[in-house]
Structure formats: C-alpha cells, structure tokens
Design a protein around this motif. Sequence first.
Motif, short mmCIF file in Angstrom:
data_model
loop_
_atom_site.label_atom_id
_atom_site.label_comp_id
_atom_site.label_asym_id
_atom_site.label_seq_id
_atom_site.Cartn_x
_atom_site.Cartn_y
_atom_site.Cartn_z
N GLY A 1 10.51 -68.11 -35.95
CA GLY A 1 10.32 -66.83 -35.64
C GLY A 1 8.81 -66.05 -35.54
O GLY A 1 9.23 -64.69 -35.65
N ALA A 2 8.27 -66.55 -35.91
CA ALA A 2 6.02 -65.58 -35.98
C ALA A 2 5.73 -65.84 -34.69
O ALA A 2 6.51 -66.20 -33.93
N PRO A 3 5.42 -64.49 -35.03
CA PRO A 3 4.83 -63.99 -33.52
C PRO A 3 3.90 -65.06 -32.11
O PRO A 3 2.63 -65.64 -33.81
N VAL A 4 3.89 -65.32 -31.51
CA VAL A 4 2.73 -65.98 -30.93
C VAL A 4 2.31 -65.58 -30.41
O VAL A 4 2.35 -64.80 -29.27
N LEU A 5 0.26 -65.77 -29.26
CA LEU A 5 0.27 -65.45 -28.40
C LEU A 5 -0.04 -65.39 -27.60
O LEU A 5 0.07 -67.49 -27.32
N GLN A 6 0.93 -66.27 -26.00
CA GLN A 6 0.16 -67.25 -24.69
C GLN A 6 0.13 -65.76 -23.99
O GLN A 6 0.21 -64.77 -23.61
N ARG A 7 -0.51 -67.06 -22.60
CA ARG A 7 -0.63 -66.24 -21.27
C ARG A 7 0.82 -66.21 -20.60
O ARG A 7 1.35 -67.02 -20.50
N VAL A 8 0.43 -64.67 -19.71
CA VAL A 8 1.80 -64.82 -18.12
C VAL A 8 1.19 -65.50 -17.56
O VAL A 8 0.45 -64.79 -16.78
N ILE A 9 1.84 -66.47 -17.32
CA ILE A 9 1.96 -67.20 -16.06
C ILE A 9 2.97 -66.99 -14.94
O ILE A 9 1.91 -66.63 -13.78
N GLY A 10 3.52 -66.75 -14.78
CA GLY A 10 4.81 -65.93 -14.13
C GLY A 10 5.97 -64.80 -14.49
O GLY A 10 6.07 -64.96 -15.76
N LEU A 11 6.38 -64.22 -13.41
CA LEU A 11 7.28 -62.91 -14.44
C LEU A 11 8.77 -63.96 -12.97
O LEU A 11 8.43 -64.70 -11.97
N GLY A 12 9.43 -62.50 -13.68
CA GLY A 12 11.02 -62.83 -12.85
C GLY A 12 10.86 -63.64 -11.58
O GLY A 12 10.43 -61.69 -10.61
N GLY A 13 11.40 -64.22 -10.90
CA GLY A 13 11.16 -64.37 -9.63
C GLY A 13 10.27 -65.18 -8.73
O GLY A 13 10.71 -65.95 -8.27
N ASP A 14 9.40 -65.83 -9.73
CA ASP A 14 8.41 -66.35 -9.26
C ASP A 14 8.28 -67.83 -9.65
O ASP A 14 9.03 -68.39 -10.44
N HIS A 15 8.12 -68.59 -8.58
CA HIS A 15 8.55 -69.84 -8.51
C HIS A 15 6.54 -70.50 -9.12
O HIS A 15 5.41 -70.15 -8.71
N VAL A 16 6.99 -71.29 -9.74
CA VAL A 16 6.02 -71.84 -10.58
C VAL A 16 5.52 -73.41 -11.14
O VAL A 16 7.22 -74.09 -10.99
N GLU A 17 5.00 -74.26 -10.64
CA GLU A 17 5.07 -75.91 -10.60
C GLU A 17 3.48 -76.29 -10.89
O GLU A 17 2.08 -75.57 -10.93
N SER A 18 4.17 -77.23 -11.42
CA SER A 18 2.86 -78.07 -11.95
C SER A 18 2.84 -79.59 -11.56
O SER A 18 3.78 -79.83 -12.20
N ARG A 19 2.58 -80.31 -10.17
CA ARG A 19 3.09 -81.29 -10.19
C ARG A 19 2.21 -82.50 -10.53
O ARG A 19 2.65 -83.45 -10.73
N VAL B 1 1.28 -70.66 -8.53
CA VAL B 1 2.55 -69.77 -9.19
C VAL B 1 2.89 -68.92 -7.08
O VAL B 1 1.99 -69.13 -6.50
N ASN B 2 4.52 -69.76 -7.23
CA ASN B 2 4.68 -69.30 -5.62
C ASN B 2 3.82 -70.06 -4.24
O ASN B 2 3.43 -69.05 -2.92
N GLY B 3 3.44 -70.91 -4.75
CA GLY B 3 2.96 -71.81 -3.96
C GLY B 3 1.65 -72.27 -3.60
O GLY B 3 0.36 -72.54 -2.85
N GLU B 4 0.70 -70.96 -4.08
CA GLU B 4 -1.13 -71.07 -4.53
C GLU B 4 -0.88 -71.21 -5.78
O GLU B 4 -0.50 -70.59 -6.78
N GLU B 5 -2.46 -72.68 -5.73
CA GLU B 5 -2.60 -72.07 -6.65
C GLU B 5 -3.48 -71.35 -7.65
O GLU B 5 -4.44 -71.03 -7.04
N ILE B 6 -3.09 -71.02 -8.67
CA ILE B 6 -3.70 -69.84 -9.49
C ILE B 6 -5.72 -70.53 -9.95
O ILE B 6 -5.70 -72.12 -10.86
#
Length: 168
Positions: free
Chosen positions: A71-89, A96-101
């Motif tokens: 239940g504690a709040p945490v800090l994290q970085r936004v990598i993907g938004l709704g509809g995005d395809h996120v992957e790490s092979r 994200v969406n086929g482009e390496e960030i």
Amino acid sequence: MLIPVGLTLLLGAAAGITRTGVLDRERITVAGDAMQPTYRPGRQLTVERIDEAEIRRGDVVLVRVPGRYGGAPVLQRVIGLGGDHVESRDGTRVAVNGEEIDEPYVLRDKFGLVGPRYDVTVPEGRLFLLGDHRANASDSRYFLGEQSGSVAASDVRGRVRDEPATAL
C-alpha cells in the motif's frame, strides 16, 4: 508478499507525505534505490499532481497501486501508455511500438544479470512502469499476469518535478 525495499519511500517524518502547503504539490524523501542513479535515497523531491491526460512516456511518477508494495506509494518511470506495445527480448533493452528506446538513466547491473523478457500491449487507461535501477526494481515486469503488468493511470498521485524540493 515481499515489499521491495528499493521502491518504498520515507513518508514524511512519521507516516504520511509531507505537504508543501501548496495543494497541487507534495514533498517526498526517497528511501529506496530502485530509481538510482536518477534519485538516490535521502533525496527530497517535489511531486506535482497531474491529470491522467498529462502523463507522458519518460515521466517519473509517484503511484500507489492497490495490492502492491504493502500500500506504500512508489516512484517509477512511465515506459508505456495505453495502447503501446512494450517489449524486451533480451531482458535489458526495451522497445516501445517497435522502436528501441534510449535509456541513459538506467543503472545496469554490474554483474551482467538481465531481467525478465516480456512482450505486452498496455491496456487503455493504464501504464507500464519500470524502475531506473532495473536489478533492484519490482515493477511492471514482475506483475505481467495482472493486466500485462500495468497500473491504472488513476493510481498516479503525481509527477516528479525537475526542480529540487528545497526550492519551495
């Protein structure tokens, strides 16, 4: 359930977020190291409240996720938004969406350990979040069975401002 020490935050002096006196901002003190090297333990940050529509890829957000992190709040970085395809092979590089960030903020594991591989589409209204210290972050990668590891955008309490908290 384990509560990752690297993600939890010191909440004020006792048990709450210290308010700045400005209704749209709050101050927090980083307790864990899941966001290193960007934010080290002990650093004070200002978090500004934002609407869901204002959340962008790359933002560092303060999020409280029901059922996660005790239940504690945490800090994290936004990598993907709704509809995005996120992957790490390979468990290291992220696309994200086929482009390496480009992620110059990521602290890579000095022992060469890699994280889990994943390939998800973020549901609408949700976010895929990662810590900057990937070897010590319990983030979206570890909750893939729960709506592709995503969290509701409405769970975001605010975004870290670039200015230091002491500037208030």
